[in-house]
Design an enzyme around this catalytic site. Structure first.
Site, PDB file in Angstrom:
ATOM      1  N   HIS A 197     101.295  79.421  46.519  1.00  0.00           N
ATOM      2  CA  HIS A 197     101.784  78.900  45.237  1.00  0.00           C
ATOM      3  C   HIS A 197     100.678  78.288  44.380  1.00  0.00           C
ATOM      4  CE1 HIS A 197     105.774  79.646  46.935  1.00  0.00           C
ATOM      5  NE2 HIS A 197     106.030  79.938  45.672  1.00  0.00           N
ATOM      6  N   ARG A 304     110.487  79.245  38.049  1.00  0.00           N
ATOM      7  CA  ARG A 304     110.438  78.510  39.320  1.00  0.00           C
ATOM      8  C   ARG A 304     110.650  77.027  39.008  1.00  0.00           C
ATOM      9  NH1 ARG A 304     106.099  82.519  40.427  1.00  0.00           N
ATOM     10  NH2 ARG A 304     106.415  83.410  42.474  1.00  0.00           N
ATOM     11  N   ARG A 340     115.790  79.930  38.391  1.00  0.00           N
ATOM     12  CA  ARG A 340     116.037  79.873  39.833  1.00  0.00           C
ATOM     13  C   ARG A 340     116.275  78.441  40.290  1.00  0.00           C
ATOM     14  NH1 ARG A 340     111.428  81.941  43.929  1.00  0.00           N
ATOM     15  NH2 ARG A 340     110.489  79.928  43.428  1.00  0.00           N
ATOM     16  N   GLU A 439     114.613  88.184  49.769  1.00  0.00           N
ATOM     17  CA  GLU A 439     113.250  87.890  50.216  1.00  0.00           C
ATOM     18  C   GLU A 439     113.200  87.553  51.701  1.00  0.00           C
ATOM     19  OE1 GLU A 439     111.641  84.566  48.036  1.00  0.00           O
ATOM     20  OE2 GLU A 439     113.530  83.461  48.061  1.00  0.00           O
ATOM     21  N   ASN A 462     106.860  88.424  47.670  1.00  0.00           N
ATOM     22  CA  ASN A 462     105.895  87.508  48.309  1.00  0.00           C
ATOM     23  C   ASN A 462     106.420  87.057  49.667  1.00  0.00           C
ATOM     24  OD1 ASN A 462     104.665  87.708  45.852  1.00  0.00           O
ATOM     25  ND2 ASN A 462     105.303  85.699  45.118  1.00  0.00           N
ATOM     26  N   ASP A 463     107.678  86.637  49.662  1.00  0.00           N
ATOM     27  CA  ASP A 463     108.256  86.186  50.929  1.00  0.00           C
ATOM     28  C   ASP A 463     108.757  87.346  51.775  1.00  0.00           C
ATOM     29  OD1 ASP A 463     107.990  83.368  51.143  1.00  0.00           O
ATOM     30  OD2 ASP A 463     109.283  83.201  49.388  1.00  0.00           O
ATOM     31  N   ARG A 473     101.836  83.890  54.088  1.00  0.00           N
ATOM     32  CA  ARG A 473     101.309  84.304  52.787  1.00  0.00           C
ATOM     33  C   ARG A 473     100.157  83.423  52.297  1.00  0.00           C
ATOM     34  NH1 ARG A 473     106.383  82.941  48.797  1.00  0.00           N
ATOM     35  NH2 ARG A 473     104.862  82.753  47.135  1.00  0.00           N
ATOM     36  N   CYS A 510     110.402  90.244  41.453  1.00  0.00           N
ATOM     37  CA  CYS A 510     109.723  89.131  40.789  1.00  0.00           C
ATOM     38  C   CYS A 510     108.571  88.589  41.620  1.00  0.00           C
ATOM     39  CB  CYS A 510     110.705  88.015  40.431  1.00  0.00           C
ATOM     40  SG  CYS A 510     111.468  87.279  41.871  1.00  0.00           S
TER      41      CYS A 510
HETATM   42  C1  PEP Z   1     108.723  85.690  46.124  1.00  0.00           C
HETATM   43  O1  PEP Z   1     108.883  85.208  47.238  1.00  0.00           O
HETATM   44  O2  PEP Z   1     108.312  86.863  45.935  1.00  0.00           O
HETATM   45  C2  PEP Z   1     108.978  84.890  44.906  1.00  0.00           C
HETATM   46  C3  PEP Z   1     108.963  85.416  43.719  1.00  0.00           C
HETATM   47  O3  PEP Z   1     109.214  83.572  45.048  1.00  0.00           O
HETATM   48  P1  PEP Z   1     108.089  82.491  45.435  1.00  0.00           P
HETATM   49  O4  PEP Z   1     106.749  83.139  45.254  1.00  0.00           O
HETATM   50  O5  PEP Z   1     108.296  81.326  44.542  1.00  0.00           O
HETATM   51  O6  PEP Z   1     108.385  82.177  46.858  1.00  0.00           O
HETATM   52 MG    MG Z   2     109.977  83.410  47.513  1.00  0.00          MG
END
Ligand code: PEP
Ligand code: MG
Length: 604
Positions: A197, A304, A340, A439, A462-463, A473, A510
């Protein structure tokens, strides 16, 4: 000592170039306090300065104690009380004062030395209780040292005095955000992966960043001229005049490239044969709204909201949240904004919630799990979102859904909050859409079932990648395993998109994958409806999508689905798309996985 140019490779996470002097943020900098001689006349003043820093530390600890007691419970608050009592321990303080008098040296140096001696002594005992006390004493000691070294920082670990390239071992998003917003022109971290993040925040603020650069803090001096190459993931310290010139040219080329992309601002994201994909922006801060149109995005595909809860002693009130969500929906009109609910946990922690430390926070009480256990916070947020929905098109998105039960529980809360608003005659969009983030692998597997309950899906790659491949990650040591083109990920993506479409709901991506032009083409070939990414990625994604036919993208997907190795997939993707990448002079190294692909220059 001759100053030598050194080059370090890492992971490019936020494109662009920065050149400036380094500021090496080191949480334990206090312990490295240097000795300065004092004149005998200065001794009393030095002792007062030292005692003031101790008083300041005591006040800071009492303030934290009160905040934790109010927002969590007395038990968790106790530790700060205990820490503040350690400051009454005369041994350490009296010894330091006496050292100042006899050795005529500055207090930070002498206090740090006493602290280290004290810790060394305690470590000789094989006693767990003493060891635990040990780290508390170190914490308290560092607080006093930080106050001595920088009394205006009010106990914060890092402050920036001047514009600089910020270099650190690691920085959680809560600490990084204010620094990046204030005075950092570039960011270099030893830790972190492409989708951590802090990396995402650097990208949102358009600050060139490279993460996963091992040991750089050991080699870099404070104030060293530093180049951050956020395009190819490189850091150069003490560059020669020749290197500086070469980078000036690269920077100029990059700006020309960026300007060239501006011409795409008002054209739609569609393939040559007219297949249209909505390209939206991910935002972390409401201020970003002002920039999304300039990058050619259509609305917000992910807000976010947890970043609103950051660095403050109280969570934002319903009214404050309402005002921000309203500002966002009004700002993107006539497009929509996907807002979100908070995704706290994982690598995002907020002090006012006083959450206990977890051994495995990404698998722990994160996002919707936390919200369903703190329903007051959750309902306040839902209420604020619903109220804002009266002013534009707001769509609610729920993170970390792992199965149907959770989603049904969310729906019950939403229904109850709607009833409350109706009872109070407060307007809201009665048809507000409620989406599920896909996710967590279990949600992907039951996507067909979830699709019957949700109004839309947004895939958080991402998750999804982190949990499916069991690759943290944010951990640079396993970043090479973090692979969006893994055949398992491609299958999951196709399953989710098909499940959504079979149930007649739109599906978006996303995660950071959406912001990589070549990945975006693959997603288009799979039939994705929307792609949401950091604003700065929109133009290059748009450019590549506008260069291809839908049939080509579909054929690419068919062919890569037949590959059973990551390497096979990558080679095929590169073979098919390289011509477009070169034609459009695209930078394809925005993400780590693209680093493995030949760069446009070397592939020419
Ligand atoms: C993801 O997990 O791809 C996502 C968009 O949310 P975050 O990166 O905030 O976990
Ligand atoms: Mg996520």
């Amino acid at each position: 000592m001759t100053i030598r140019e050194r080059i370090f490779d890492g992971i490019a996470v936020s494109a662009g170039y920065a050149v400036g002097r380094s500021h090496v943020a080191n949480r334990d900098a206090g312990l490295k306090a240097e000795a300065h001689p004092l004149h005998p006349d200065e001794v009393d003043g030095e002792i007062s300065r030292f005692l003031e820093a101790v008083t300041q530390a005591r006040d800071q600890l009492m303030r934290i104690h009160r905040q934790v007691a109010e927002t969590l419970d007395a038990k968790h608050a106790e530790i700060y009380l205990a820490q503040s009592m350690m400051l009454d321990d005369a041994d350490l303080l009296d010894a330091t004062i006496s050292d100042i008098r006899t050795e005529l040296l500055n207090s930070e140096f002498l206090f740090a030395r006493r602290l280290n001696l004290h810790i060394e002594l305690m470590q000789q005992f094989d006693d767990e209780i003493l060891k635990a006390r040990d780290s508390d004493i170190m914490d308290v000691g560092n607080r006093v040292l930080r106050n001595l070294l920088n009394p205006h920082a009010d106990g914060r670990c890092v402050t920036l005095e001047a514009w600089c390239v910020l270099v650190a071992h690691d920085l959680p998003p809560s600490e990084a955000t204010p620094l990046l917003k204030e005075k950092a022109i570039g960011l270099v971290l030893e830790k972190g992966g492409p989708t951590s993040h802090t990396a995402i925040m650097a990208k949102a603020l358009e600050i060139p960043a490279v993460v996963g650069v091992p040991d750089i803090t050991k080699f870099i001096e404070e104030g060293a001229i530093t180049i951050v190459d956020g395009v190819f993931g490189r850091v150069v310290i003490n560059p020669t005049a020749e290197t500086l010139l070469a980078y000036e040219e690269k920077q100029r080329d990059y700006l020309t490239y960026e300007r060239g992309l501006e011409t795409l601002r008002d054209v739609p994201g569609e393939t040559i044969d007219g297949y249209s994909v909505k390209l939206r922006s991910n935002i972390e801060l409401p201020e970003e709204i002002a920039h999304i149109e300039g990058h050619g995005a259509k609305g917000v595909g992910l807000f976010r909201t947890e970043f609103l809860f950051l660095n403050r002693s109280e969570p934002p009130s319903e009214d404050e949240q309402f005002r921000i969500y309203r500002q966002v929906v009004e700002g993107v009109k006539p497009d929509s904004a996907v807002v979100r609910t908070i995704d706290i946990g994982g690598d995002k922690f907020f002090s006012h919630m006083g959450l206990p430390t977890e051994l495995n926070p990404f698998m722990g009480q994160r996002a919707i799990r936390l919200c369903l256990q703190h329903t007051d916070i959750f309902r306040t947020q839902l209420r604020a979102m619903l109220r804002a929905s009266a002013y534009g098109r707001l769509r609610i998105l729920i993170p970390m859904i792992s199965g149907i039960e959770e989603f049904l529980e969310v729906k019950r809360h939403l229904k109850a909050v709607k009833q409350e608003l109706r009872a109070n005659h407060q307007p809201f969009d009665a048809h507000i859409e409620l989406g599920a983030m896909i996710e967590v692998p279990s949600a992907a597997v039951v996507a067909d079932m979830l699709a019957r309950e949700a109004d839309f899906f947004s895939i958080g790659t991402n998750d999804l990648i982190q949990y499916s491949l069991a690759v943290d990650r944010g951990n640079e040591k396993v970043a090479y395993l973090y692979e969006p083109l893994h055949p398992a990920i491609l299958r999951l993506l196709r399953t989710i998109i098909n499940a959504g479409h079979d149930a007649g709901i739109p599906v978006s991506v996303c995660g950071e994958m959406a912001g990589d032009p070549m990945m975006a083409v693959i997603l288009v070939g799979m039939g994705i409806d929307e792609l949401s990414m950091s604003s700065m990625s929109v133009p290059s994604v748009k450019k590549l999508i506008r260069s291809i036919q839908l049939s080509e993208a579909k054929l690419l997907v068919e062919d890569i689905m037949g590959q059973n190795t990551i390497d096979g997939v990558k080679k095929l993707v590169w073979r098919r798309l390289r011509r477009y990448v070169k034609q459009n002079k695209l930078h394809v190294s925005h993400l780590s996985h693209a680093n493995d692909m030949p760069s446009p220059a070397s592939a020419a």
